[in-house]
Each structure stands twice: as C-alpha cells, then as structure tokens.
Design an enzyme around this catalytic site. Structure first.
Site, PDB file in Angstrom:
ATOM      1  CB  THR A   5       3.547  -4.874 -16.094  1.00 14.67           C
ATOM      2  OG1 THR A   5       3.557  -6.225 -16.765  1.00 14.67           O
ATOM      3  CG2 THR A   5       3.715  -5.174 -14.450  1.00 14.67           C
ATOM      4  CE  LYS A  37       6.224  -6.035 -18.432  1.00 14.70           C
ATOM      5  NZ  LYS A  37       5.177  -5.381 -18.768  1.00 14.70           N
ATOM      6  N   GLY A  49       7.724 -13.037 -10.342  1.00 10.57           N
ATOM      7  CA  GLY A  49       7.059 -11.782 -11.288  1.00 10.57           C
ATOM      8  C   GLY A  49       7.052 -10.439 -10.858  1.00 10.57           C
ATOM      9  CB  SER A 128      -1.514  -0.577 -14.278  1.00 10.63           C
ATOM     10  OG  SER A 128      -1.067  -1.136 -15.264  1.00 10.63           O
ATOM     11  CB  ALA A 160      -4.770  -7.528 -22.008  1.00 12.54           C
ATOM     12  CB  CYS A 163      -5.085  -2.458 -17.693  1.00 14.01           C
ATOM     13  SG  CYS A 163      -3.672  -1.477 -17.001  1.00 14.01           S
ATOM     14  CB  THR A 166      -2.496  -4.856 -19.022  1.00 10.83           C
ATOM     15  OG1 THR A 166      -2.084  -4.354 -17.854  1.00 10.83           O
ATOM     16  CG2 THR A 166      -2.294  -6.382 -19.138  1.00 10.83           C
TER      17      THR A 166
END
Length: 175
Positions: A5, A37, A49, A128, A160, A163, A166
């Site tokens: 995440t 999250k 979070g 991550s 996003a 990764c 994500t």
C-alpha cells in the site's frame, strides 16, 4: 519493506491530511481495489493509516485507540505506550504492520521495533509506495502553493503511477 500500500500524512499549521490508496494484494494478485486504510479514532480527533497485514493493523489501531482513551486523547503519550507494548509483548511483536497517527498537534510513524518518529517537515509515508509519495509531497510542498489536500492527492497519484502495489482509489481524511 512493506509491499502492500501507500499511506501519506501531511501536517502543517494545525491541519492534518492523511491519504491512502485502496489496493489490497495477495501475492501478485489484486484482490480488492477499494480498501479503507485511513481511519478516524478517538472521537474523530486522531487519524490513523496503516500498511502491512490487515488483521495486524486493525489490532494495532484498536490498541492505539485504547491508549488514547487511557491518556485522554494525548497522542504522543498513547503512541509511546503503544510502541512499548508492541515491542515488548510476545504476541504483538510478531505483528507485521506500520502505522501513521496524527492529530492537529503532532504526526508520528510507529513501528514494531519501538520506533515513534515525529517526521521532519510534517511529512511521512509508509508502505511500498512510500518513497515515491514522500518525494513527491516534499517537492510539491516546497515548490508549489497547493493545499495540503491537493498535495496528498497528487503525491499518491504519482506513487500509484510507479508502485505496482498502489492504486488510484484514494481515501483522504482531513483534520
């Protein structure tokens, strides 16, 4: 590194923004795209979070809420007590998760090794995609006039794009 995440927290002048993506993976397969999250704790005065194993993170968030209640909402004290308990408890120290916790006065990164870190510049990220979101947020904060909310959105979007753990489904909370 936690591969699961990206959660980003920004803290400036009494305002807190915390955002997390929604992707949940099992191995190399996406099993959920819209997980939450980032949550509110202690009478909606604290944002938390998490990254890592979901059940572990929920356990830790519950423990943090208990500590907040025991210490009348004092996040610094609750964070230190949780980190101590997490590090020394035989069962808790096996939990695989990291937490970001923030209120209007402070922002902390908590880990199972007993870390309670108040990040410099009021910016912290876990998961991550954390290095990408953190770098983007620092650059945007230092070189733009974007609001904290927009910095969080743009930073997670950048993470996003880079990764694979994500996604672009964001949950964003503001205090």
């Amino acid at each position: 590194m936690t591969r699961s995440t990206t959660v980003l927290a920004l803290h400036r002048e009494g305002q807190v923004v915390m955002a997390g993506d929604g992707q949940v993976t099992l191995g190399n397969t996406v099993i959920k795209a819209g997980a939450r999250k980032v949550r509110r704790l202690y009478k909606d005065k604290v944002l938390v979070g998490f990254a890592g194993a979901t059940a572990d993170a929920f356990t830790l968030a519950g423990r943090l809420e208990n500590q907040l209640t025991a210490h009348s909402g004092n996040l610094a004290r609750a964070a230190v007590e949780l980190a101590q308990e997490w590090r020394t408890d035989k069962v808790l120290r096996r939990l695989e998760a990291m937490l970001l916790a923030a209120d209007k006065n402070s922002l902390f990164l908590l880990s199972g090794t007993g870390d309670v870190i108040e990040p410099e510049q009021g910016v912290a990220a876990i998961g991550s995609g954390a290095p990408y979101a953190l770098a983007a947020a620092r650059a945007l904060l230092g070189h733009s006039s974007l609001s904290l909310e927009e910095v969080a959105r743009q930073s997670l979007s950048i993470a996003a794009d880079i990764c694979i753990y994500t996604n672009h489904n964001l949950v964003l909370e503001v205090l």
